[in-house]
Design an enzyme around this catalytic site. Structure first.
Site, PDB file in Angstrom:
ATOM      1  CG  ASP A 124     -23.717-100.603 -81.497  1.00 45.22           C
ATOM      2  OD1 ASP A 124     -23.693-101.520 -80.631  1.00 45.22           O
ATOM      3  OD2 ASP A 124     -23.199 -99.476 -81.355  1.00 45.22           O
ATOM      4  CG  ASN A 129     -17.263 -89.457 -80.336  1.00 46.63           C
ATOM      5  OD1 ASN A 129     -18.262 -89.889 -79.797  1.00 46.63           O
ATOM      6  ND2 ASN A 129     -16.606 -89.921 -81.484  1.00 46.63           N
ATOM      7  CG  HIS A 172     -20.270 -92.521 -80.187  1.00 48.45           C
ATOM      8  ND1 HIS A 172     -18.903 -92.976 -80.069  1.00 48.45           N
ATOM      9  CD2 HIS A 172     -20.813 -93.566 -79.290  1.00 48.45           C
ATOM     10  CE1 HIS A 172     -18.531 -94.079 -79.382  1.00 48.45           C
ATOM     11  NE2 HIS A 172     -19.710 -94.408 -79.047  1.00 48.45           N
ATOM     12  CD  GLU A 216     -17.892 -92.591 -84.019  1.00 49.31           C
ATOM     13  OE1 GLU A 216     -17.744 -91.692 -83.175  1.00 49.31           O
ATOM     14  OE2 GLU A 216     -17.127 -93.564 -83.983  1.00 49.31           O
TER      15      GLU A 216
HETATM   16  C1  GLP Z   1     -19.503 -97.905 -77.742  1.00 52.19           C
HETATM   17  C2  GLP Z   1     -20.942 -98.353 -78.272  1.00 52.19           C
HETATM   18  C3  GLP Z   1     -21.948 -97.517 -77.648  1.00 52.19           C
HETATM   19  C4  GLP Z   1     -21.849 -97.220 -76.255  1.00 52.19           C
HETATM   20  C5  GLP Z   1     -20.417 -96.111 -76.345  1.00 52.19           C
HETATM   21  C6  GLP Z   1     -20.040 -95.898 -74.730  1.00 52.19           C
HETATM   22  O1  GLP Z   1     -18.580 -97.866 -78.682  1.00 52.19           O
HETATM   23  N1  GLP Z   1     -21.087 -98.582 -79.428  1.00 52.19           N
HETATM   24  O2  GLP Z   1     -23.122 -98.192 -77.654  1.00 52.19           O
HETATM   25  O3  GLP Z   1     -23.029 -96.477 -75.589  1.00 52.19           O
HETATM   26  O4  GLP Z   1     -19.366 -96.507 -77.024  1.00 52.19           O
HETATM   27  O5  GLP Z   1     -19.244 -96.832 -74.250  1.00 52.19           O
HETATM   28  P1  GLP Z   1     -19.175 -97.156 -72.819  1.00 52.19           P
HETATM   29  O6  GLP Z   1     -20.470 -97.357 -72.059  1.00 52.19           O
HETATM   30  O7  GLP Z   1     -18.095 -98.372 -72.631  1.00 52.19           O
HETATM   31  O8  GLP Z   1     -18.356 -96.029 -72.286  1.00 52.19           O
END
Ligand code: GLP
Length: 247
Positions: free
Chosen positions: A71, A140, A142, A147
């Site tokens: 992304d 959440n 995702h 989302e």
């Molecule tokens: C982000 C990214 C995701 C990631 C997730 C968890 O916003 N877009 O690809 O896996 O949220 O983030 P983190 O690993 O910092 O907890």
């Protein structure tokens, strides 16, 4: 598999923060060595950082690989340090000695973002699809920036970020107002087409989401529940993130 039966449950391995990166790196290197042109899907965020750090000892052994980001934010200036193109340049391109032209990120700077999304899907397809997709999970539930509510068969597209995700990512910016409101993200259907999935989760903030993803119903309310539809999933967790999964 008989009609209607689900594939085998994701394999969950409990590790600690000292070993999780190395275990993930072993899986990545298995994929890298498995073909002349391996394709790795990469996540950003804090979850894969131990993996990328562990991969640095393999620097110079990534010839022929191609890399695709999950992304990208929409609305940040080019070269903004929190754009995922920049994050990946700092986390994998330079430390692993990758050719920058082999690392692809959805282009958020085109006027027509739908075209950008379609071009990204086409580029992944022309590379032969993703062999191993590295994933984190949002608190959440995702996956990438899909989302809650995202269709399980969704494709790469423009999305609005939830307020929960914007607040979770505020730590990377000066203030909440600086966190973009939109993104380009691979869809859940896109992610599900990767031949193998590797999810890394650490910390108690991920425990409920991980439980819902692996033990709850398969539903758009928990985007990561698509992991249950895929037969080749490895989940690496620490004790805190895995606390609600049972033994
Ligand atoms: C982000 C990214 C995701 C990631 C997730 C968890 O916003 N877009 O690809 O896996 O949220 O983030 P983190 O690993 O910092 O907890």
């Amino acid at each position: 598999m008989t009609d209607g039966a689900l594939p085998p449950s994701p394999v969950v391995r409990r590790l600690n923060s000292a070993t999780i990166g190395r275990a993930a790196a072993d899986l990545v290197m298995e994929t890298v060595r498995s073909s002349d042109a391996p394709v790795i899907g990469v996540a950003t965020g804090s979850s894969p950082s131990p993996l990328y750090a562990a991969l640095t000892v393999e620097k110079g052994h990534f010839g022929g690989t191609r890399w695709f980001a999950l992304d990208e934010y929409v609305g940040l200036p080019r070269n903004h340090p929190q754009s995922y193109a920049e994050v990946l340049r700092n986390e994998i391109v330079e430390p692993l000695g990758l050719d920058p032209s082999t690392v692809h990120v959805p282009d958020p700077h085109r006027t027509d973002l739908d075209e950008s999304a379609a071009a990204y899907e086409a580029l992944m397809a022309s590379a032969g699809g993703i062999d191993l997709q590295i994933l984190g999970i949002g608190r959440n539930g995702h996956l990438a920036f899909n989302e809650p509510g995202a269709p399980l068969d969704s494709r790469t597209r423009v999305e609005r970020l939830s307020e929960d995700t914007r607040r979770a990512n505020e730590r990377f910016f000066d203030s909440l107002a600086d966190v973009p409101t939109h993104c380009l993200t691979q869809g859940l259907g896109t992610i599900g087409e990767a031949r193998r999935l590797l999810l890394i989760a650490q910390g108690s903030a991920k425990a409920q989401a991980l439980h819902d993803a692996l033990r709850g119903p398969i539903t758009p309310r928990c985007p990561a529940s698509i992991l249950q539809l895929h037969g080749q999933v490895t989940v690496l967790v620490d004790d805190q993130a895995g606390a609600l999964l049972g033994r």
